[in-house]
Scaffold this active site. Structure first.
Site, PDB file in Angstrom:
ATOM      1  N   HIS A 282       0.845  -1.210   0.000  1.00 25.36           N
ATOM      2  CA  HIS A 282       0.000   0.000   0.000  1.00 25.36           C
ATOM      3  C   HIS A 282       0.871   1.248   0.000  1.00 25.36           C
ATOM      4  O   HIS A 282       0.526   2.261  -0.637  1.00 25.36           O
ATOM      5  CB  HIS A 282      -0.920  -0.018   1.223  1.00 25.36           C
ATOM      6  CG  HIS A 282      -2.085   0.899   1.132  1.00 25.36           C
ATOM      7  ND1 HIS A 282      -2.230   2.000   1.933  1.00 25.36           N
ATOM      8  CD2 HIS A 282      -3.182   0.874   0.330  1.00 25.36           C
ATOM      9  CE1 HIS A 282      -3.365   2.616   1.651  1.00 25.36           C
ATOM     10  NE2 HIS A 282      -3.966   1.955   0.680  1.00 25.36           N
ATOM     11  N   CYS A 283       1.986   1.185   0.676  1.00 25.37           N
ATOM     12  CA  CYS A 283       2.874   2.352   0.804  1.00 25.37           C
ATOM     13  C   CYS A 283       3.440   2.819  -0.531  1.00 25.37           C
ATOM     14  O   CYS A 283       3.765   4.000  -0.683  1.00 25.37           O
ATOM     15  CB  CYS A 283       4.039   2.033   1.743  1.00 25.37           C
ATOM     16  SG  CYS A 283       3.575   1.561   3.414  1.00 25.37           S
TER      17      CYS A 283
END
Length: 354
Positions: free
Chosen positions: A332-333
């Site tokens: 997600h980062c």
């Protein structure tokens, strides 16, 4: 009265996923081939079903990069490119935040300061503005406030879930107290229900407890969180305290949320001995997929099964995120969704030989 501004949930229809490709001047310089394997697996999964916008540093030669994508069977037709220089590659935190204003999609450019000045950020902080100046982000508006996308989690209906450790940290906006932050986010994101967590943290996390490493909305009623079942693990106390907080949270209606727990991978450690922040909560929701970080751990299959049950209309794909956690982030980062209608994927995004 109908709200003029809304902060859509990640499962809202997307125009594209934005990523920033690792390069020789980024933190990945010492392990570029290793981390590129993860980026290629992610790109292959996403580009099979929807557009992917890839920010390319000047050090990356377009012809060689296109060959790399083609050699890895990535759908070039769904790949679009922006030539912009960056310090690093954490698109979740330097990328634009999608909203709607009076029903029209728009992008917000919050400011980025390297998670409180921990790392270089001068180029990353200019990425959105640079793309807008090139005509690539026509709906971008600037917000004079330091905020990372990884610190925000929403149900798309006006509720924001976040952590006090991050948003109230003096290394971001020291002149803002909680009331001032709520006022600004109400005005810029249309949020009217705030859920603040005091507990929850992963060892090795540089972000001051970003919510996307800890707890995620799966729908308006369900919170999926990174748990810890081993009482001997150093994460047991903080994550158990977070679980107790989640059980006390209420929807605007006053009803409790359904909370679902993810297993915790066994400890993964860097060469210097510090623990790396492996979490299954750091997954990406796309139009047709949920891309889940995996860690060659015996809990991978259980985590994938739990997430698949909560997203029955999407295919769940696991991507090896062990290279990513070496620089203290995960799937997600390194991604940011761009809401449908916020970007015009025209020929100017294509590389000459694509």
């Amino acid at each position: 009265m109908t709200k003029q501004t809304n902060f859509p949930a990640e499962w809202a229809k997307q125009a594209a996923i934005l990523i920033t490709w690792p390069h020789i001047e980024s933190a990945w310089h010492y392990m570029l081939d290793k981390v590129e394997a993860t980026y290629l697996a992610l790109a292959k999964a996403v580009a099979e079903t929807q557009p992917l916008v890839i920010q390319l540093h000047a050090s990356i030669k377009p012809e060689q990069f296109l060959t790399l994508l083609k050699d890895n069977d990535i759908n070039i037709e769904n790949c679009f490119f922006a030539k912009v220089d960056s310090n690093d590659t954490w698109a979740r935190d330097h990328g634009p935040v999608s909203v709607t204003n009076a029903g029209k999609p728009a992008l917000l450019n919050f400011h980025f300061n390297g998670w409180g000045g921990k790392f270089a950020f001068d180029k990353d902080n200019l990425l959105n503005a640079s793309m807008a100046e090139a005509g690539l982000l026509p709906s971008l508006s600037d917000i004079d406030f330091i905020l990372e996308g990884g610190s925000l989690e929403t149900d798309g209906l006006g509720t924001l879930l976040t952590t006090e450790q991050c948003l109230l940290n003096e290394n971001r906006n020291p002149e803002f107290d909680k009331a001032a932050i709520e006022k600004l986010l109400s005005e810029s994101l249309g949020v009217d229900h705030f859920l603040w967590l005091q507990n929850g943290h992963l060892e090795g996390d540089d972000t001051d407890a970003h919510i996307d490493t800890l707890v995620r909305f799966c729908d308006e009623n369900t919170l999926l969180f990174q748990g810890c079942q081993d009482e001997a693990d150093s994460h047991f106390q903080p994550l158990s305290a977070m679980k107790a907080e989640l059980e006390q949270l209420r929807k605007p209606s006053g009803e409790p949320y359904k909370i679902v727990e993810l297993p915790l991978p066994k400890g993964i450690y860097a060469e210097d001995g510090h623990r790396l922040p492996a979490t299954y909560a750091n997954f990406l929701i796309t139009n047709k997929l949920v891309v889940v970080p995996t860690y060659a751990d015996e809990s991978d299959s259980a985590a994938l099964a739990i997430i698949a049950e909560l997203f029955p209309e999407r295919k769940v794909v696991g991507v090896d995120a062990r290279p990513l956690i070496e620089e203290h982030g995960s799937i997600h980062c390194i991604t940011m969704q761009l809401l449908d209608g916020t970007i015009d994927l025209a020929e100017r995004f294509k590389l000459a030989s694509a």
